[in-house]
Design an enzyme around this catalytic site. Structure first.
Site, PDB file in Angstrom:
ATOM      1  N   ASP A 119      -8.167   3.878   1.119  1.00  0.00           N
ATOM      2  CA  ASP A 119      -7.169   4.428   2.359  1.00  0.00           C
ATOM      3  C   ASP A 119      -8.031   4.709   3.583  1.00  0.00           C
ATOM      4  O   ASP A 119      -8.808   5.792   3.250  1.00  0.00           O
ATOM      5  CB  ASP A 119      -6.292   5.239   1.703  1.00  0.00           C
ATOM      6  CG  ASP A 119      -5.055   5.917   2.621  1.00  0.00           C
ATOM      7  OD1 ASP A 119      -5.200   5.509   3.738  1.00  0.00           O
ATOM      8  OD2 ASP A 119      -4.384   6.633   2.322  1.00  0.00           O
ATOM      9  N   ASN A 125       2.355   1.297   4.535  1.00  0.00           N
ATOM     10  CA  ASN A 125       2.550   0.069   5.001  1.00  0.00           C
ATOM     11  C   ASN A 125       2.209   0.350   6.476  1.00  0.00           C
ATOM     12  O   ASN A 125       2.928  -0.402   7.477  1.00  0.00           O
ATOM     13  CB  ASN A 125       4.123  -0.300   4.865  1.00  0.00           C
ATOM     14  CG  ASN A 125       4.475  -1.649   5.185  1.00  0.00           C
ATOM     15  OD1 ASN A 125       5.500  -1.984   5.608  1.00  0.00           O
ATOM     16  ND2 ASN A 125       3.385  -2.592   5.105  1.00  0.00           N
ATOM     17  N   CYS A 156       1.008  -1.190  -0.037  1.00  0.00           N
ATOM     18  CA  CYS A 156      -0.031   0.068  -0.023  1.00  0.00           C
ATOM     19  C   CYS A 156       0.530   1.265   0.086  1.00  0.00           C
ATOM     20  O   CYS A 156       2.108   1.100  -0.386  1.00  0.00           O
ATOM     21  CB  CYS A 156      -0.918   0.047   1.044  1.00  0.00           C
ATOM     22  SG  CYS A 156      -0.236  -0.098   2.913  1.00  0.00           S
ATOM     23  N   CYS A 166      -1.412   0.702   7.328  1.00  0.00           N
ATOM     24  CA  CYS A 166      -2.728   0.364   7.595  1.00  0.00           C
ATOM     25  C   CYS A 166      -3.195  -0.766   6.601  1.00  0.00           C
ATOM     26  O   CYS A 166      -3.693  -2.084   7.135  1.00  0.00           O
ATOM     27  CB  CYS A 166      -3.707   1.477   7.095  1.00  0.00           C
ATOM     28  SG  CYS A 166      -3.716   3.061   8.029  1.00  0.00           S
ATOM     29  N   ARG A 167      -3.497  -0.504   5.212  1.00  0.00           N
ATOM     30  CA  ARG A 167      -4.060  -1.414   4.413  1.00  0.00           C
ATOM     31  C   ARG A 167      -2.995  -3.130   4.387  1.00  0.00           C
ATOM     32  O   ARG A 167      -3.461  -4.113   4.554  1.00  0.00           O
ATOM     33  CB  ARG A 167      -4.323  -1.175   3.108  1.00  0.00           C
ATOM     34  CG  ARG A 167      -5.614  -0.026   3.026  1.00  0.00           C
ATOM     35  CD  ARG A 167      -5.812   0.801   2.001  1.00  0.00           C
ATOM     36  NE  ARG A 167      -4.351   1.654   1.793  1.00  0.00           N
ATOM     37  CZ  ARG A 167      -4.392   2.384   0.483  1.00  0.00           C
ATOM     38  NH1 ARG A 167      -5.166   2.362  -0.157  1.00  0.00           N
ATOM     39  NH2 ARG A 167      -3.185   3.263   0.706  1.00  0.00           N
ATOM     40  N   SER A 168      -1.821  -2.693   3.955  1.00  0.00           N
ATOM     41  CA  SER A 168      -0.970  -3.815   3.708  1.00  0.00           C
ATOM     42  C   SER A 168      -0.612  -4.670   5.015  1.00  0.00           C
ATOM     43  O   SER A 168      -0.401  -5.876   4.645  1.00  0.00           O
ATOM     44  CB  SER A 168       0.337  -3.326   2.782  1.00  0.00           C
ATOM     45  OG  SER A 168       0.998  -2.605   3.333  1.00  0.00           O
TER      46      SER A 168
HETATM   47  P1  4NP Z   1      -1.835   2.756   4.054  1.00  0.00           P
HETATM   48  O1  4NP Z   1      -2.384   4.248   4.780  1.00  0.00           O
HETATM   49  O2  4NP Z   1      -1.323   3.312   2.801  1.00  0.00           O
HETATM   50  O3  4NP Z   1      -2.928   1.688   3.911  1.00  0.00           O
HETATM   51  O4  4NP Z   1      -0.844   2.360   5.121  1.00  0.00           O
HETATM   52  C1  4NP Z   1      -1.804   5.376   4.761  1.00  0.00           C
HETATM   53  C2  4NP Z   1      -1.081   5.803   5.856  1.00  0.00           C
HETATM   54  C3  4NP Z   1      -0.212   6.847   6.103  1.00  0.00           C
HETATM   55  C4  4NP Z   1      -0.322   8.063   5.135  1.00  0.00           C
HETATM   56  C5  4NP Z   1      -1.368   7.629   4.101  1.00  0.00           C
HETATM   57  C6  4NP Z   1      -1.859   6.321   3.747  1.00  0.00           C
HETATM   58  N1  4NP Z   1       0.049   8.922   5.094  1.00  0.00           N
HETATM   59  O5  4NP Z   1      -0.126   9.589   4.302  1.00  0.00           O
HETATM   60  O6  4NP Z   1       0.793   9.347   6.120  1.00  0.00           O
END
Ligand code: 4NP
Length: 153
Positions: free
Chosen positions: A123, A10, A7, A12-14
């Site tokens: 997201d 790294n 993702c 939340c989703r992944s």
């Molecule tokens: P992820 O979510 O891609 O599912 O881990 C996010 C985590 C942090 C951010 C964006 C998306 N960020 O902008 O910090």
């Protein structure tokens, strides 16, 4: 067989996809290595987002020990399958692919689901708790299909 979940951050989703997949291959005693990475470096070395960790915990999955890392070109050599959460992840991963073989390893994870209206795992970072539940449900279904595909190889 080695599977990588990717993702943006790294956190939340992944990590959720990684935790679900690890649990399922363990339960089915399959020899499959699972890992996750983010295309961005914002959270490298950090733990998963507390909201995702809590959601996972309530469903019986412990992702608290995962540490964020950034996707790297060497991952194309290590992994057989690279599942990305959204089109932006896809573009960022494919941008550093060296050849067709690298590109062919990359797939949007929701393309696995039949009759799926959503094609991206949204997201959840800037939203509320229901976003994390929704991510869990989408990834639970997707990892069931990956598991099923592995079991029938
Ligand atoms: P992820 O979510 O891609 O599912 O881990 C996010 C985590 C942090 C951010 C964006 C998306 N960020 O902008 O910090």
């Amino acid at each position: 067989m080695k599977i990588l979940m990717v993702c943006l951050g790294n956190i939340c989703r992944s990590p959720m996809a990684d935790g679900l997949m690890r649990k399922k291959v363990q339960e089915h005693k399959l020899d499959v290595y699972v890992d996750s990475a983010g295309t961005a470096n914002y959270h490298v070395g950090g733990a998963p987002d507390a909201r995702m960790t809590e959601t996972a915990k309530r469903k019986g999955i412990d992702i608290s020990g995962l540490q964020a890392r950034q996707f790297a070109v060497a991952d194309f050599d290590t992994f057989d399958l690279i599942y990305v959460m959204d089109h932006s992840n896809y573009d960022n991963v494919v941008r550093i692919a060296r050849n067709e073989a690298d590109r062919n390893k990359v797939q949007l994870i929701l393309e696995l689901l039949p009759n799926q209206m959503e094609i991206e795992v949204p997201d959840p970072y800037y939203g509320g708790q229901d976003g994390f539940e929704h991510v869990f449900d989408l990834l639970d279904k997707s990892t069931d299909i990956i598991l099923n595909n592995l079991s029938h190889e």
